[in-house]
Design a protein around this motif. Structure first.
Motif, PDB file in Angstrom:
ATOM      1  N   UNK A   1      -3.633  32.688 -11.467  1.00 31.79           N
ATOM      2  CA  UNK A   1      -3.639  32.012 -10.166  1.00 31.79           C
ATOM      3  C   UNK A   1      -2.322  31.290  -9.947  1.00 31.79           C
ATOM      4  N   UNK A   2      -2.020  31.054  -8.684  1.00 29.34           N
ATOM      5  CA  UNK A   2      -0.813  30.324  -8.303  1.00 29.34           C
ATOM      6  C   UNK A   2      -1.206  29.233  -7.316  1.00 29.34           C
ATOM      7  N   UNK A   3      -0.535  28.086  -7.432  1.00 31.25           N
ATOM      8  CA  UNK A   3      -0.859  26.913  -6.614  1.00 31.25           C
ATOM      9  C   UNK A   3       0.440  26.352  -6.053  1.00 31.25           C
ATOM     10  N   UNK A   4       0.542  26.240  -4.729  1.00 32.31           N
ATOM     11  CA  UNK A   4       1.706  25.653  -4.069  1.00 32.31           C
ATOM     12  C   UNK A   4       1.233  24.491  -3.205  1.00 32.31           C
ATOM     13  N   UNK A   5       1.823  23.305  -3.421  1.00 29.99           N
ATOM     14  CA  UNK A   5       1.364  22.093  -2.727  1.00 29.99           C
ATOM     15  C   UNK A   5       2.552  21.260  -2.264  1.00 29.99           C
ATOM     16  N   UNK A   6       2.414  20.723  -1.065  1.00 33.14           N
ATOM     17  CA  UNK A   6       3.390  19.774  -0.521  1.00 33.14           C
ATOM     18  C   UNK A   6       2.819  18.364  -0.649  1.00 33.14           C
ATOM     19  N   UNK A   7       3.664  17.425  -1.078  1.00 27.64           N
ATOM     20  CA  UNK A   7       3.251  16.031  -1.236  1.00 27.64           C
ATOM     21  C   UNK A   7       4.162  15.124  -0.419  1.00 27.64           C
ATOM     22  N   UNK A   8       3.544  14.087   0.134  1.00 29.10           N
ATOM     23  CA  UNK A   8       4.317  13.039   0.808  1.00 29.10           C
ATOM     24  C   UNK A   8       3.648  11.698   0.499  1.00 29.10           C
ATOM     25  N   UNK A   9       4.409  10.773  -0.018  1.00 26.92           N
ATOM     26  CA  UNK A   9       3.886   9.441  -0.326  1.00 26.92           C
ATOM     27  C   UNK A   9       4.824   8.404   0.296  1.00 26.92           C
TER      28      UNK A   9
ATOM     29  N   UNK B   1       0.835  -1.188   0.000  1.00 28.27           N
ATOM     30  CA  UNK B   1       0.000   0.000   0.000  1.00 28.27           C
ATOM     31  C   UNK B   1       0.875   1.245   0.000  1.00 28.27           C
ATOM     32  N   UNK B   2       0.247   2.390  -0.252  1.00 28.41           N
ATOM     33  CA  UNK B   2       0.904   3.663  -0.018  1.00 28.41           C
ATOM     34  C   UNK B   2      -0.098   4.664   0.528  1.00 28.41           C
ATOM     35  N   UNK B   3       0.380   5.491   1.435  1.00 28.17           N
ATOM     36  CA  UNK B   3      -0.378   6.621   1.954  1.00 28.17           C
ATOM     37  C   UNK B   3       0.126   7.874   1.248  1.00 28.17           C
ATOM     38  N   UNK B   4      -0.802   8.665   0.744  1.00 31.25           N
ATOM     39  CA  UNK B   4      -0.424   9.917   0.098  1.00 31.25           C
ATOM     40  C   UNK B   4      -1.094  11.078   0.813  1.00 31.25           C
ATOM     41  N   UNK B   5      -0.267  12.013   1.261  1.00 31.22           N
ATOM     42  CA  UNK B   5      -0.749  13.211   1.955  1.00 31.22           C
ATOM     43  C   UNK B   5      -0.354  14.434   1.145  1.00 31.22           C
ATOM     44  N   UNK B   6      -1.253  15.372   1.019  1.00 27.83           N
ATOM     45  CA  UNK B   6      -0.939  16.627   0.341  1.00 27.83           C
ATOM     46  C   UNK B   6      -1.601  17.774   1.085  1.00 27.83           C
TER      47      UNK B   6
END
Length: 482
Positions: free
Chosen positions: A194-202, A177-182
């Motif tokens: 528009x501007x979009x800034x996102x942090x990801x962790x998988x 499995x994997x958990x993905x958080x954003x």
């Protein structure tokens, strides 16, 4: 040596998924909550396998055998919050669990009783008379003639019958499995901008490994080699590579494999941490521009497990295919007796830009994309002979092996030149009554760059280009709508 042919049969009994989702909105907060149920079950019908040229005495019949019976519940959660209530600034967060899809390959097919057959092995061969023919009885597994003993004494046999930990095959929450958080923010700066800034962790879990129960960590001897002096290597080469293993001669060829969870031996880490910054602009006259930069790091670690299971071999899922020692193409190993880089970190930076514009009056649509991505990962497979190994190991390699291949470069530390590629498209619609034909001209690699996309990783011919990006070329097409 290969004991082929071998035919496989599998029945997929259940491959089922169900999903439920609901949405709640409270003032400026919107929450999405979902839950997915997955069920995979397979089995294997009765099968028979007969002799092969290198396994003339092989004759087995396997009864009906149950396979996997795995169930999972995976939450899917997300929320968005309108920060000021004007619809221009949104805070977003999500948390999702995903499971590996099963078909008939991978672990779903590995439990097939026929897979327990030992169908491949290797053995040392000294071509004493130079006739390029192994002058020995290949069906005799012990040393004879020009051939050493086989590396797997179970070759041609049914192997260990209990080769899967039952805990891997059945139950809830057992598949990879994997958990993905954003978490991120989207802001409208101006109308159409528009501007979009996102942090990801998988992060991944439920790793499995193959443990040879016939040996323990004490049955391996650690050794080291010295990298050659070479200005192209990190710090000019000449460094010591330690943490390499060779099985003790008394245990060579003994095999009793079982597939079980890696967590039974220690912690295995595989994760991605990164940020993405994207700008979107829709301007007058049909101008659309979108650009962004992705920056992150892939982290992998199997050091805890490798110390307890030195024979553990797993291909590095993030490595690109490389030309290894000799002429074969393979991927890097994250763990193996001669893979010393059990902890790797790969920083990655990608830049992408796209835009489109429609020239007024003539309706000529012009669009382009520009991307800058990392170059090919570089490895250096060095053939370490017994002469280099014996001073540290205290003896020659087991099984009569004359050498081993060792990667001199830690994965993720050396890359080729970046690929900067520009592609363009010109399109012109022509109308015929109620129908429309759009004529298109595509230019790939419009700047005609000649970046190297693959290099030879065998140290004897190291860094010799193996592949180059295609030169500039055009494609003409038409799309008809009616």
């Amino acid at each position: 040596m290969r004991a082929y042919p071998v035919e496989f049969a599998v029945d997929v009994n259940h491959q089922f998924g169900a999903y439920v989702q609901d949405r709640w909105t409270v003032k400026r907060l919107t929450v999405n909550a979902g839950l997915r149920f997955d069920w995979f079950k397979n089995s294997f019908p009765a099968q028979s396998i007969g002799p092969a040229p290198l396994a003339p005495a092989r004759n087995f019949t396997f009864p009906d055998t149950p396979g996997l019976n795995l169930k999972d519940l995976s939450p899917k959660l997300s929320a968005a919050y309108d920060l000021k209530g004007d619809g221009r600034t949104a805070l977003k967060v999500s948390l999702n669990r995903n499971v590996e899809p099963y078909t008939v390959g991978g672990i779903a097919g590995a439990n097939n009783p026929i897979v327990r057959l030992a169908t491949t092995t290797s053995r040392a061969w000294a071509d004493g008379n130079g006739n390029y023919v192994p002058d020995c009885a290949l069906v005799v597994l012990t040393a004879n003639g020009e051939c050493g003993a086989v590396a797997n004494t179970l070759f041609g046999s049914a192997g260990a019958q209990a080769n899967f930990d039952p805990d891997v095959l059945r139950g809830w929450g057992k598949r990879l499995y994997n958990w993905e958080f954003s978490a991120g923010v989207q802001r409208q700066l101006l109308r159409g901008l528009s501007v979009d800034a996102t942090y990801f962790r998988r992060s991944y879990g439920n790793f499995t490994l193959v443990d040879n129960r016939a040996v323990t960590a004490d049955d391996f001897t650690s050794f080291s080699i010295t990298a050659p002096t070479d200005s192209r290597l990190p710090n000019g080469g000449g460094y010591t590579i330690s943490g390499l293993y060779d099985v003790n001669p008394s245990k060579f060829g003994q095999t009793d494999n079982i597939t079980t969870f890696a967590s039974n031996f220690g912690k295995q880490v595989q994760m991605w941490n990164g940020v993405a910054l994207t700008v979107n602009a829709r301007m007058a006259h049909g101008i659309i521009v979108q650009g962004g930069i992705d920056r992150g790091t892939i982290t992998q670690d199997v050091c805890d497990i490798r110390a307890k299971v030195p024979e553990y071999t797993v291909a590095d899922p993030y490595s690109t295919p490389v030309v290894a020692a000799g002429t074969s193409t393979s991927t890097l190993n994250l763990a193996s007796p001669t893979a010393w880089h059990c902890h790797t970190e790969r920083p990655q930076t990608q830049v992408k830009l796209l835009g489109s514009y429609t020239v007024p009056k003539i309706e000529l649509q012009v669009s382009s994309t520009l991307q800058s991505i990392p170059g090919p990962e570089i490895a250096a497979f060095f053939t370490a002979t017994n002469a280099l190994i014996a001073p540290s190991l205290g003896r020659p390699l087991s099984g009569g092996a004359a050498n081993v291949s060792v990667n001199l470069v830690s994965p993720g530390t050396m890359y080729g030149e970046r690929l900067n590629q520009l592609d363009m498209r010109f399109a012109r619609p022509v109308r015929f009554g109620r129908s429309k034909a759009t004529f298109q001209l595509d230019l790939y690699n419009a700047l005609n760059v000649d970046a190297v996309t693959g290099v030879n990783s065998a140290y004897a011919s190291w860094l010799r280009p193996q592949a180059v990006i295609l030169g500039r070329f055009a494609k003409i097409g038409v799309q008809v709508d009616f």
